[in-house]
Design a protein around this motif. Structure first.
Motif, PDB file in Angstrom:
ATOM      1  N   LEU A   1       4.104  -0.350 -18.672  1.00 22.96           N
ATOM      2  CA  LEU A   1       4.024   0.719 -17.677  1.00 22.96           C
ATOM      3  C   LEU A   1       2.727   1.501 -17.834  1.00 22.96           C
ATOM      4  O   LEU A   1       2.354   1.861 -18.951  1.00 22.96           O
ATOM      5  N   CYS A   2       2.059   1.793 -16.732  1.00 23.59           N
ATOM      6  CA  CYS A   2       0.818   2.572 -16.805  1.00 23.59           C
ATOM      7  C   CYS A   2       0.560   3.263 -15.474  1.00 23.59           C
ATOM      8  O   CYS A   2       1.081   2.859 -14.431  1.00 23.59           O
TER       9      CYS A   2
ATOM     10  N   TYR B   1      -1.142   6.376 -19.870  1.00 24.95           N
ATOM     11  CA  TYR B   1      -1.535   7.174 -18.711  1.00 24.95           C
ATOM     12  C   TYR B   1      -2.990   7.615 -18.835  1.00 24.95           C
ATOM     13  O   TYR B   1      -3.476   7.883 -19.944  1.00 24.95           O
ATOM     14  N   LEU B   2      -3.650   7.707 -17.675  1.00 24.47           N
ATOM     15  CA  LEU B   2      -5.033   8.158 -17.616  1.00 24.47           C
ATOM     16  C   LEU B   2      -5.165   9.276 -16.585  1.00 24.47           C
ATOM     17  O   LEU B   2      -4.454   9.273 -15.571  1.00 24.47           O
TER      18      LEU B   2
ATOM     19  N   LEU C   1       3.560  -2.605 -14.437  1.00 27.30           N
ATOM     20  CA  LEU C   1       3.831  -1.679 -13.339  1.00 27.30           C
ATOM     21  C   LEU C   1       2.721  -0.637 -13.310  1.00 27.30           C
ATOM     22  O   LEU C   1       2.776   0.372 -14.029  1.00 27.30           O
ATOM     23  N   PRO C   2       1.669  -0.845 -12.506  1.00 31.38           N
ATOM     24  CA  PRO C   2       0.583   0.134 -12.430  1.00 31.38           C
ATOM     25  C   PRO C   2       0.849   1.177 -11.345  1.00 31.38           C
ATOM     26  O   PRO C   2       0.976   0.834 -10.168  1.00 31.38           O
ATOM     27  N   TYR C   3       0.930   2.435 -11.725  1.00 30.79           N
ATOM     28  CA  TYR C   3       1.144   3.523 -10.772  1.00 30.79           C
ATOM     29  C   TYR C   3      -0.078   4.435 -10.764  1.00 30.79           C
ATOM     30  O   TYR C   3      -0.064   5.541 -11.301  1.00 30.79           O
ATOM     31  N   PHE C   4      -1.133   3.907 -10.140  1.00 30.82           N
ATOM     32  CA  PHE C   4      -2.380   4.647  -9.983  1.00 30.82           C
ATOM     33  C   PHE C   4      -2.549   5.033  -8.518  1.00 30.82           C
ATOM     34  O   PHE C   4      -2.048   4.356  -7.616  1.00 30.82           O
ATOM     35  N   LEU C   5      -3.277   6.094  -8.275  1.00 36.22           N
ATOM     36  CA  LEU C   5      -3.387   6.685  -6.946  1.00 36.22           C
ATOM     37  C   LEU C   5      -4.633   6.190  -6.217  1.00 36.22           C
ATOM     38  O   LEU C   5      -5.750   6.352  -6.700  1.00 36.22           O
TER      39      LEU C   5
ATOM     40  N   LEU D   1       2.445 -10.867 -14.110  1.00 32.70           N
ATOM     41  CA  LEU D   1       2.784 -10.331 -12.796  1.00 32.70           C
ATOM     42  C   LEU D   1       2.456  -8.845 -12.734  1.00 32.70           C
ATOM     43  O   LEU D   1       2.518  -8.141 -13.742  1.00 32.70           O
ATOM     44  N   ARG D   2       2.117  -8.394 -11.553  1.00 40.79           N
ATOM     45  CA  ARG D   2       1.964  -6.964 -11.293  1.00 40.79           C
ATOM     46  C   ARG D   2       2.917  -6.567 -10.181  1.00 40.79           C
ATOM     47  O   ARG D   2       3.056  -7.270  -9.188  1.00 40.79           O
ATOM     48  N   PHE D   3       3.547  -5.416 -10.349  1.00 41.10           N
ATOM     49  CA  PHE D   3       4.398  -4.873  -9.301  1.00 41.10           C
ATOM     50  C   PHE D   3       4.214  -3.363  -9.229  1.00 41.10           C
ATOM     51  O   PHE D   3       4.174  -2.672 -10.248  1.00 41.10           O
ATOM     52  N   SER D   4       4.137  -2.835  -7.999  1.00 45.36           N
ATOM     53  CA  SER D   4       4.045  -1.388  -7.820  1.00 45.36           C
ATOM     54  C   SER D   4       4.391  -1.032  -6.381  1.00 45.36           C
ATOM     55  O   SER D   4       4.188  -1.832  -5.464  1.00 45.36           O
TER      56      SER D   4
END
Length: 349
Positions: free
Chosen positions: A141-142, A172-173, A196-200, A221-224
């Motif tokens: 998660l990131c 987190y960044l 799971l990349p949750y970047f804006l 795999l990537r999912f978001s």
């Protein structure tokens, strides 16, 4: 009789500024259509598109100015979660505030009428599908370091455990920081199946470029739910390999409503308008939601409108198969695979 004045409050710079052109186009289309149908309460509608800036404080100041100086009757906001409550504290009881994008699912203030999907709604069907169809077990998660990614990924942790998976790491960044080396090394070291990349906005584009450059896209795999058409257009086709997303709206959804919406959109803005996406389309529905509430209440009073929040009204929507929609209600969730610049629907829940 004066017009009904609506403010569309959106960031026009910074990471979330990516969606400003489509948000404005969708908002203007909604107002043009409403005015052709006799306006709101038989009064013409004026739309002001206002820059929310890059911080919660700037969004709050912008909301205060449009209320106290411009005299708007309502605010429709497509804003990051860190700005939402700054605006709500200004609007509270004075003018209605419709909050349109997907969000983590909670707000400490009651003065927000949210029309977007929650993290639980977007994450649950996808994590179940990844577990069952892709046999994914190890999740990294990131995301950006603020309330939406942190709260969404907290929900993801619980869902991953429910479906028999484990979280291999979390990182987190700050918004605007694109140093992803440590994240990439941790993904490799933990042998994660899914990230799971949750970047804006623009940060999401930067992360996915770095992910491909690190040689991970062919085997992880990537999912978001933070990935949409506008983000995909910022990537090379090769950078979308093994990339999945969930949303309540994609331009590729085949339905009578969406086909009609896209036809009106392209008629209004030509062959090369800003790409249609869930964040922009949410502004279209947000303005229609505000109009429906005002018509039902026969008033512009924020308190009367709040009492109707959650009711079902007849309103125009690009989503689903019915014209009937719910203000503050739920829509189907689509899981899609990003195939170059196309979003191929995998399943609907």
């Amino acid at each position: 009789m004066r017009s009904v004045r609506i403010c569309l409050l959106i960031p026009q710079s910074g990471a979330a500024g990516l969606w400003a052109p489509s948000a404005e186009a969708c908002g203007r289309l909604a107002v043009d259509e409403i005015n052709k149908m006799s306006g709101i309460l038989r009064r013409p509608v004026e739309l002001s598109v206002v820059n929310a800036g890059e911080t919660g404080a700037s969004a709050g100041r912008a909301a205060r100015d449009v209320i106290e100086i411009d005299g708007v009757d309502g605010i429709v906001g497509m804003l990051p979660s860190f700005a939402r409550d700054f605006v709500a504290r200004v609007t509270g009881g004075r003018v209605p505030f419709i909050y349109t994008p997907q969000f983590e699912g909670h707000s400490p203030t009651p003065d927000v009428m949210a029309t977007g999907e929650t993290a639980e709604e977007l994450l649950a069907p996808a994590i179940q599908w990844l577990s069952e169809a892709k046999h994914a077990r190890r999740y990294f998660l990131c995301g950006n370091d603020y309330v939406w990614p942190r709260s969404s990924l907290r929900i993801a942790r619980a869902l991953i455990a429910r479906f028999g998976g484990t979280v291999t790491g979390e990182h987190y960044l700050p918004i605007g920081r694109h140093d992803f080396d440590e994240i990439m090394e941790r993904i490799k070291a933990t042998r994660s199946d899914v990230v799971l990349p949750y970047f804006l906005g623009f940060d999401c584009i930067a992360f996915n470029r770095a992910f491909y450059a690190a040689g991970l896209s062919s085997r992880v795999l990537r999912f978001s739910s933070a990935i949409d058409e506008t983000v995909a257009y910022g990537l090379d086709v090769r950078e979308t390999e093994n990339l999945y997303a969930t949303s309540s709206y994609y331009a590729s959804i085949r339905s009578r409503n969406n086909g009609a919406f896209l036809e009106r959109y392209h008629t209004a803005f030509g062959d090369s308008p800003p790409p249609v996406n869930a964040f922009g389309e949410s502004c279209y529905e947000g303005i229609y939601s505000l109009a429906a509430l005002m018509e039902e209440a026969e008033s512009l009073d924020a308190r009367k409108l709040m009492r109707l929040y959650g009711r079902t009204f007849q309103q125009r929507t690009a989503r689903g198969d019915q014209v009937r929609s719910v203000v503050g209600g739920r829509h189907p969730i689509y899981l899609a695979q990003v195939d170059g610049y196309d979003f191929s629907i995998v399943t609907r829940r």
